[in-house]
Every structure is written in C-alpha cells, then in structure tokens.
Design a protein around this motif. Structure first.
Motif, PDB file in Angstrom:
ATOM      1  N   ASN A   1      10.509 -10.626  11.688  1.00 16.65           N
ATOM      2  CA  ASN A   1       9.218 -10.073  11.278  1.00 16.65           C
ATOM      3  C   ASN A   1       8.060 -11.024  11.551  1.00 16.65           C
ATOM      4  O   ASN A   1       6.890 -10.614  11.466  1.00 16.65           O
ATOM      5  CB  ASN A   1       9.227  -9.747   9.783  1.00 16.65           C
TER       6      ASN A   1
ATOM      7  N   THR B   1       0.841  -1.194   0.000  1.00 15.61           N
ATOM      8  CA  THR B   1       0.000   0.000   0.000  1.00 15.61           C
ATOM      9  C   THR B   1       0.876   1.243   0.000  1.00 15.61           C
ATOM     10  O   THR B   1       1.792   1.366   0.819  1.00 15.61           O
ATOM     11  CB  THR B   1      -0.925   0.024   1.232  1.00 15.61           C
TER      12      THR B   1
ATOM     13  N   THR C   1      -3.027   0.335  -3.960  1.00 14.71           N
ATOM     14  CA  THR C   1      -2.536  -0.972  -3.531  1.00 14.71           C
ATOM     15  C   THR C   1      -2.221  -1.852  -4.732  1.00 14.71           C
ATOM     16  O   THR C   1      -2.708  -1.627  -5.843  1.00 14.71           O
ATOM     17  CB  THR C   1      -3.563  -1.693  -2.639  1.00 14.71           C
TER      18      THR C   1
ATOM     19  N   GLU D   1      -1.755 -11.178  10.215  1.00 13.59           N
ATOM     20  CA  GLU D   1      -1.196 -10.215   9.271  1.00 13.59           C
ATOM     21  C   GLU D   1       0.108  -9.645   9.815  1.00 13.59           C
ATOM     22  O   GLU D   1       0.177  -9.237  10.971  1.00 13.59           O
ATOM     23  CB  GLU D   1      -2.189  -9.086   9.011  1.00 13.59           C
TER      24      GLU D   1
ATOM     25  N   ARG E   1       3.043  -6.774   9.294  1.00 10.61           N
ATOM     26  CA  ARG E   1       3.370  -5.491   8.660  1.00 10.61           C
ATOM     27  C   ARG E   1       4.862  -5.437   8.365  1.00 10.61           C
ATOM     28  O   ARG E   1       5.691  -5.684   9.242  1.00 10.61           O
ATOM     29  CB  ARG E   1       2.970  -4.329   9.568  1.00 10.61           C
TER      30      ARG E   1
ATOM     31  N   TYR F   1       1.864  -5.796   3.709  1.00 13.01           N
ATOM     32  CA  TYR F   1       1.194  -6.653   4.690  1.00 13.01           C
ATOM     33  C   TYR F   1       1.185  -8.079   4.150  1.00 13.01           C
ATOM     34  O   TYR F   1       0.629  -8.341   3.079  1.00 13.01           O
ATOM     35  CB  TYR F   1      -0.239  -6.180   4.940  1.00 13.01           C
TER      36      TYR F   1
ATOM     37  N   VAL G   1       4.071   0.619   2.587  1.00  7.56           N
ATOM     38  CA  VAL G   1       4.121  -0.445   3.579  1.00  7.56           C
ATOM     39  C   VAL G   1       3.534  -1.703   2.945  1.00  7.56           C
ATOM     40  O   VAL G   1       2.762  -1.619   1.985  1.00  7.56           O
ATOM     41  CB  VAL G   1       3.336  -0.035   4.852  1.00  7.56           C
TER      42      VAL G   1
END
Length: 260
Positions: free
Chosen positions: A152, A78, A89, A125, A127, A114, A112
């Motif tokens: 992550n 996004t 997106t 989810e 990020r 996801y 960013v």
C-alpha cells in the motif's frame, strides 16, 4: 234459611264481577317497539411506535493496523452513501479505532481510509480499502477494519543519467544500494541492493529519503561510481537522494552516474 243462602250467592257474584267495590283493574303497559340497530363503536387504533434501531444501526466502526498489528492513529476514514453521496468522516485514535455516525436514510454505504505520509518534507496520501470491501445497509450498520501493508505504500520511480565520463558504465554489472534515512513509506529502515537494468530505471520504489551508493565491474574488478541528484548536485561516492514531484511521472528520484 234458603233465602239467606241465595242472598249470599248474589253478593258473592257481584263482588266477583267488580260491581260491588267501585275499583278497576290496572291497565297493562304497552309493549315497546325496538328501534333500528345501532352499529357498535369502532375501537380507537393504538398507534404503532417507530421501531428502535438495532444496536449498531447507522454506525460504522472499525480499526486500522499495520501488518505487524500496530495501531495507526490519525488515519482519516470516510463513509459515503452510494446514491446521494452524503458522507461522514472520523480519524482513528491512539488504538487505531474509529466510529462514524451515519444519517438515518435508506440505502447503502461504502468506506475508505486515507493515510497521510511525509517523505522528504512532502505529504503523500495513501488510499486504503477495508478488508471487507462491500457496501453495507445503513440500517444494519457495519464493522470495517483496515490493514496497511507494504504494497500500500506510495511509490515512485528512480531515473538515471550518465554524466560525462572517460569510461563507459557497465549496466550489466551495475548495482545500487538504497539505505533509508529513517523509515520509508513502507515503514522499513532496511537497506536493499538492486540490479539496475539499462534504460528502464527502477519503478515501484517506496517513497522516502535514501543514502545511495552504486558500483559496476571493470576488468573483473568491482568499481564504485560517483553519484549526484537533483537536490544534491555535488558528486560523491555516497549521496542522499529524495523523491521529488514530477508533473509527468509523479514522485521521482534522479541519479547521475560517472566514474571516479
């Protein structure tokens, strides 16, 4: 003879004065008087064409890979305008690449990503921030790449409870082995053993399903423990445990210990 010469002179004189032929000299034209000076016409301005955007303008593109360099498909990226919060997106393709066409408006953009992961039938989810995590001007465009690292991975906490037992569990020697049932959120299938500190649980565990075994020492001898979980309530030497949602603590895995 003298008389003839005098007559000739008289005729000649009359002709010179114009009296002998009846013709008149032409009147010279009157001189023209110049009028007021007229301004020179202004040149028609040439319209300035709108400059064509530079290559890559109003576009953000990039790639998402794992630490080992494997492309990640289906990750949603996004781009958001930092003032108007307009956004666009796109999802990565099989090569982990994405491209987002941005509206042609002044200002800067953030990007960013996801990544959706499934563990124990639940979707979590994650990020991700790009490797270069700074806003960029839309008129210039940008390349923003991502790397999904082990740190992550979405994580949860393991909590433990002591069930009725005739023998007290020695937490100073308690060891628990977790064997992923398929890749966990960090992408690993390798088993790992941890020392279990009393009263603290195990934080930052990569989400997933695990086969769990545990042991402690009694009288200098290693002794296996029986275990059960919320979703597997029957005690066994080896049990499959899943992280489940908890309204206070997020994804948790509850283990119950007792001696054989």
């Amino acid at each position: 003879m003298s008389r003839l010469l005098l007559l000739a002179l008289t005729v000649s004189t009359l002709a010179a004065c114009g009296g002998g032929t009846g013709q008149t000299s032409p009147t010279p034209p009157a001189p023209s008087v110049p009028g007021p000076a007229q301004p020179a016409p202004m040149p028609t301005p040439t319209p300035n064409p709108t400059p064509a955007p530079a290559p890559g303008a109003y576009t953000v593109t990039g790639r998402i890979l794992t630490e080992s360099g494997q492309p990640l498909a289906g990750v949603e990226v996004t781009a958001t305008h930092t003032v108007s919060y307009t956004y666009g997106t796109a999802k990565t393709d099989a090569q982990g690449r994405y491209t987002i066409a941005l509206p042609q408006q002044l200002g800067s953009w953030d990007v960013v990503a996801y990544r959706a992961l499934t563990a124990c039938g639940q979707t979590f989810e994650v990020r991700l921030a790009p490797e270069v995590d700074t806003p960029f001007a839309g008129a210039q465009g940008a390349v923003r790449d991502f790397v999904y690292r082990k740190e992550n991975a979405p994580r949860g906490k393991v909590y433990d409870y002591i069930d009725n037992s005739d023998v007290e569990i020695d937490y100073s020697t308690l060891e628990v082995t977790f064997t992923p049932d398929g890749p966990n959120a960090a992408g690993s299938t390798e088993a790992f053993t941890v020392k279990y500190p009393f009263g603290y649980g195990l934080p930052d565990m990569p989400l997933g399903a695990y086969f769990v075994t545990a042991s402690h020492q009694r009288g200098g001898q290693k002794e296996g423990l029986l275990i059960k979980t919320r979703d597997n309530p029957t005690y066994a030497p080896r049990v499959r445990g899943c992280f489940l949602p908890d309204s206070h603590y997020g994804p948790t895995l509850e283990l119950f210990w007792k001696n054989p």
